[in-house]
Structure formats: C-alpha cells, structure tokens
Write an enzyme that holds these catalytic residues in place. Structure first.
Site, short mmCIF file in Angstrom:
data_model
loop_
_atom_site.label_atom_id
_atom_site.label_comp_id
_atom_site.label_asym_id
_atom_site.label_seq_id
_atom_site.Cartn_x
_atom_site.Cartn_y
_atom_site.Cartn_z
N THR A 107 -10.79 -8.92 -0.79
CA THR A 107 -9.79 -9.53 -1.54
C THR A 107 -9.34 -10.78 -0.54
O THR A 107 -8.53 -11.86 -1.13
CB THR A 107 -8.47 -8.79 -2.10
N ASP A 202 -12.74 -10.18 16.31
CA ASP A 202 -14.19 -9.61 16.67
C ASP A 202 -14.58 -10.33 18.13
O ASP A 202 -15.25 -9.98 19.02
CB ASP A 202 -15.20 -9.93 15.68
C1 PRP Z 1 -7.51 -12.49 11.21
C2 PRP Z 1 -6.34 -13.39 11.84
C3 PRP Z 1 -5.12 -13.08 10.96
C4 PRP Z 1 -5.75 -13.39 9.77
C5 PRP Z 1 -5.67 -14.83 9.21
O1 PRP Z 1 -7.18 -11.06 11.16
O2 PRP Z 1 -6.23 -12.93 13.11
O3 PRP Z 1 -4.59 -12.08 11.48
O4 PRP Z 1 -7.06 -12.88 9.60
O5 PRP Z 1 -6.19 -14.53 7.82
P1 PRP Z 1 -5.16 -15.02 6.60
O6 PRP Z 1 -4.40 -16.29 7.12
O7 PRP Z 1 -5.97 -15.39 5.47
O8 PRP Z 1 -4.29 -13.99 6.45
P2 PRP Z 1 -8.06 -10.00 10.68
O9 PRP Z 1 -7.63 -9.83 9.31
O10 PRP Z 1 -9.55 -10.44 10.83
O11 PRP Z 1 -7.78 -8.81 11.48
P3 PRP Z 1 -7.95 -8.46 12.99
O12 PRP Z 1 -7.13 -9.52 13.91
O13 PRP Z 1 -7.73 -6.97 13.27
O14 PRP Z 1 -9.69 -8.70 13.34
#
Ligand code: PRP
Ligand code: URA
Length: 208
Positions: A107, A202
C-alpha cells in the site's frame, strides 16, 4: 511554512555520487551524513543569538552565542539514522528521539513500530530527519506523533523530496518548515522517487 532547497555546489556534487547506483554502502553512508551536516547549517540559520562578554588573550569583547534554544533531532528509522551523525557534529548538545516506521510494500502506507522521544521535548525545537520524502506518509505520521508532546516547533530535513510528498506534507503540517537538497520529478508506480536514489535504507545498510 517555508521550503528551502539547499542547492549549494558541494551538496549537488555529493548528491550526484549518492544517486549513482554504483556507489557502495560505505561511501553512501558517508555522503548521507555529509549532506545532512550541510543541510543542518541551513536549517539552523534562524536560531536566535544573544550577546555575551568574552575575554580573549588580547582584550574583552562583546560576542554572540545561541540564545538558550534547545534542539532535538528525531530520525525516522531506519534511513533517518544515516543523517544523525552529520547533524550531531553541528549541534553535539542536542537530544535525540527515534521514530520507527516502514512503508507497507503493497500500500506504501507507513506502519509505525517504535517511538521514543525525550521527556522534555515540549521545551525543544525538533528537527525530523529522513533522507526521502516520497508520498509524505511517513513524515506526516511521524510529525503527528511528535506534535502530541507539544514541542516548541518542528522542522523537517530530507535529502530528496518528490512533489507529491511535499504537497501532502505542506497540507498536513503547514507550520513545518522543510529543508531538502533536491526536489525531484515524480513518483513511479511503486511510489519510489524518480530519479531519486533507490531505497535509501537498503543502500545505507546494504540490505539488498
Ligand atoms: C523510506 C524512507 C522514508 C519513507 C518515505 O523508508 O526512509 O521513511 O520510505 O516514503 P513516504 O514518503 O512514501 O512515506 P522505508 O519505508 O523504506 O523504511 P526503511 O527506512 O526502514 O528502509
Ligand atoms: N523510500 C525510499 O527509500 N526511496 C524512495 O524513492 C521512496 C521511498
């Protein structure tokens, strides 16, 4: 609410290496930290000063120090932690909170899993850290959580923003100033920033 895009030549140069898919985790981590350090310089530009008297080896003089403002950095786990060293180099006395959140791969909605903020956050200026502002969901949710504790102010620092995330964050939190190094083109069908830099978490931690 203000948007500051800090396109200083040093930041642009470092960002180009960061975007390159051949850049490995070790260099990627250093660059995230270095860019955060430079962004912090801009994000703290309006901190108020007060005059003090100092005696140099030559004479007494009036000079300035930061006027009692207390700061708190809040990285959004995981990728936001990559920015922490860089900002703490600039403000070593700041306190640090953590908010854990990941995007559901189906999602793209944020899933919160951790929150630990300083007890005295109500007396602090908060700077939320996350390299990527994509849909804006994670930043909006994190700031919702932080605002429950009534901080003095909230600012958001990221490295790359998408127009979609910027618009959503500005709408949800019009009082939050945003600092970024680049405003990219759009989100793709998987809600990744184009051109972006891929998955920041990552690439920082080498998990893919
Ligand atoms: C990434 C990034 C943000 C988010 C941004 O984190 O570091 O927190 O996605 O996306 P959004 O603006 O659509 O919410 P991720 O969910 O990949 O988690 P991680 O940092 O644990 O890899
Ligand atoms: N999270 C990332 O790490 N990269 C993107 O492009 C979007 C969300």
């Amino acid at each position: 609410m203000a948007l500051t895009i800090t396109n200083h030549p040093l930041i642009q140069h470092k960002l180009s290496i960061l975007r390159d898919k051949r850049t490995g985790s070790k260099e990627f981590r250093s660059l995230i930290s270095e860019i955060a350090n430079l962004l912090c310089y801009e994000a703290t530009r309006d901190l108020p000063l007060m005059e003090v008297e100092v005696e140099t080896p030559i004479a007494k003089c009036k000079t300035k120090v930061i006027a009692g403002k207390k700061l708190c950095f809040v990285p959004i786990l995981r990728a936001g932690t990559g920015m922490l060293d860089g900002v703490l180099q600039m403000v070593p006395s700041a306190k640090v909170g953590h908010i854990g959140m990941y995007r559901d791969p189906e999602t793209a909605l944020p899933v919160p899993y951790y929150c630990k903020l300083p007890d005295d956050i109500a007396h602090r200026e908060v700077f939320v850290l996350d390299p990527m502002l994509a849909t804006g969901g994670s930043a909006i949710d994190a700031i919702n959580q932080i605002k429950k504790d009534n901080p003095m102010s909230v600012k958001f620092m990221c490295i790359i923003a998408a127009p979609e995330g910027l618009e959503a964050l500005q709408k949800a939190h019009p009082d939050v100033d945003i600092y970024c190094a680049a405003l990219d083109d759009h989100l793709n069908e998987h809600k990744y920033i184009v051109p972006g830099l891929g998955d920041a978490g990552d690439r920082i931690f080498g998990t893919k």
